[in-house]
Write an enzyme that holds these catalytic residues in place. Structure first.
Site, PDB file in Angstrom:
ATOM      1  N   TRP A   1       0.857  -1.191   0.000  1.00 28.03           N
ATOM      2  CA  TRP A   1       0.000   0.000   0.000  1.00 28.03           C
ATOM      3  C   TRP A   1       0.890   1.237   0.000  1.00 28.03           C
ATOM      4  CZ3 TRP A   1      -1.858   2.740   4.828  1.00 28.03           C
ATOM      5  CH2 TRP A   1      -2.842   3.690   4.541  1.00 28.03           C
TER       6      TRP A   1
ATOM      7  N   ASP B   1      -1.404  -4.979   9.645  1.00 25.18           N
ATOM      8  CA  ASP B   1      -2.309  -4.054   8.975  1.00 25.18           C
ATOM      9  C   ASP B   1      -3.542  -4.863   8.573  1.00 25.18           C
ATOM     10  OD1 ASP B   1      -3.671  -2.260   7.407  1.00 25.18           O
ATOM     11  OD2 ASP B   1      -1.915  -1.568   6.302  1.00 25.18           O
TER      12      ASP B   1
ATOM     13  N   LYS C   1     -13.510  -0.757   4.783  1.00 27.31           N
ATOM     14  CA  LYS C   1     -13.888  -1.751   3.781  1.00 27.31           C
ATOM     15  C   LYS C   1     -14.979  -2.694   4.298  1.00 27.31           C
ATOM     16  CE  LYS C   1     -10.479  -0.374   1.034  1.00 27.31           C
ATOM     17  NZ  LYS C   1      -9.821   0.653   1.848  1.00 27.31           N
TER      18      LYS C   1
END
Length: 407
Positions: A137, A216, A253
């Site tokens: 990311w 993460d 999300k």
């Protein structure tokens, strides 16, 4: 005519910084008036009509919290939300039963990672090196380098798959005592996760080199449709091997709460006393950054997690999203096979999560945008959620043409 003389600007030495690439993709897409345009750049879920989807569970929760008020939250955030999030991520683990988990509400996953980095410094952990995957990311490097950490990239992806051998060799050669950013599931951007056996080898190396895991966890539940299954790596490191760790969570999300910026940073410590120390440090670094986190989204998430009827609906919502994404992977792959697009595209269906890593060139990406109004990240990552039954064939044909026409 104005003859005012101004002193030399304090900004004369400043250098212009280019806009964030992903946000620019969305900006360019929105400015495009062509009706055929396709946005597979943004990491946001879209329904079968290409529209944003407010989860039914979130709609239910919003009715419950409609009159929740607008007072400040505590510095650590809404306690009910933190507690329910910790119970979700660490369900059944010894660290939860033994009260060894410190938590703080954050501004989604980005804020969680920021607070984790700041807290590790404030705790005088001695950690100066942060290891990330290449690719990863885009914000990982920016975040941790901005906090003064030395960031090193470890090779992760090759020929459509997780390059385990290169990754584990680089991990073995990395400095002892480093923090390692681990994608709990649905690796962003490749969609290639380690197998459980590979996770075990990664953990063994980290244990030997006294490395600190930072998970993460932006896609818990979104990947497989089941939070517990997606959290396997966390359980293995924390519960089976006894690692201290940070777990950074986001509900952007998994609940579609993108704009509400709802997240939690946690630290698993070796004792309850040390966990309380980390709580005090998290409170301090939160105060120094945003002071107190927003309360509305936290109220929504807490209500979803804590109301049995709504939690049951959320479990179904996760399956709805993950199933649609898996279905679009298959349809894209089938279309490319039908078109006999040059190359092996099996990685599209082997990858998991929201994203697919196509591996096409920068020139091909430009070609797709210029000729077909297809917008995607310059890394060749696509958001599978941006595809649907009305555009997947168009996208496949555009991709086929780009691969054939641009070498």
């Amino acid at each position: 005519m104005d003859s005012t003389q101004y002193p030399p600007s304090v900004f004369n030495a400043a250098t212009y910084i280019a806009p964030d690439a992903i946000f620019k993709v969305t900006k360019d897409y929105l400015a495009d008036t062509d009706p055929r345009k396709v946005n597979v750049g943004a990491g946001t879920y879209r329904d079968e009509n290409g529209k944003p989807w407010i989860l039914p569970s979130v709609r239910m929760a919003k009715e419950v919290v409609a009159n929740a008020g607008h007072e400040y939250s505590p510095i650590l955030g809404l306690k009910l939300f933190r507690d329910r999030t910790v119970e979700l991520a660490f369900q059944g683990m010894k660290a939860l039963k033994e009260d060894r988990i410190a938590s703080c509400q954050s501004l989604s996953g980005t804020g969680a990672l920021l607070l984790a980095g700041l807290a590790l410094k404030k705790a005088e952990s001695g950690i100066t090196e942060v290891l990330i995957t290449e690719p990863t990311w885009s914000n990982h490097e920016l975040l941790f380098s901005s906090m003064g950490y030395n960031v090193t990239k470890l090779p992760y992806y090759k020929a459509g798959a997780f390059d385990f051998r290169s990754y584990i060799d680089a991990l073995k050669s990395a400095p002892s005592g480093a923090a390692v950013i681990l994608h709990t599931c649905a690796h962003n951007p490749t969609g290639c996760d380690p197998s459980q056996e590979q996770w075990k080898e990664i953990a063994a190396v980290m244990k030997k080199k006294t490395m600190f895991p930072v998970f993460d966890s932006a896609y818990l539940g979104f990947n497989s449709g089941v939070v517990y299954d997606d959290a396997w790596a966390i359980r293995y490191f924390v519960d089976e091997l006894g690692f201290e760790a940070s777990v950074c969570l986001s509900f952007a999300k998994s609940m579609g709460l993108y704009g509400e910026r709802v997240g939690v940073v946690t630290f698993v410590a070796s004792s309850s006393e040390l966990a309380q120390t980390m709580v005090s440090i998290l409170e301090n670094v939160q105060r120094a950054t945003v002071s107190t986190p927003p309360i509305y989204g936290a109220n929504i998430a807490a209500t979803v997690l804590g109301t049995p009827e709504i939690a049951k609906q959320w479990a179904q919502d996760l399956i709805t999203m993950s199933s649609r994404v898996k279905g679009m992977r298959q349809k894209l792959f089938d279309a490319l096979v039908r078109l006999q697009t040059p190359g092996d595209w099996s990685h599209i269906v082997k990858q998991t999560g929201m994203f697919g890593y196509t591996g096409i060139s920068s020139a091909q990406i430009v070609y797709l945008q210029d000729k077909y109004h297809v917008y995607m990240a310059n890394t060749s990552r696509i958001s599978i959620a941006g595809l649907n039954d009305s555009n997947v064939e168009y996208f496949a044909k555009a991709l086929d043409d780009a691969v054939r026409s641009v070498k």
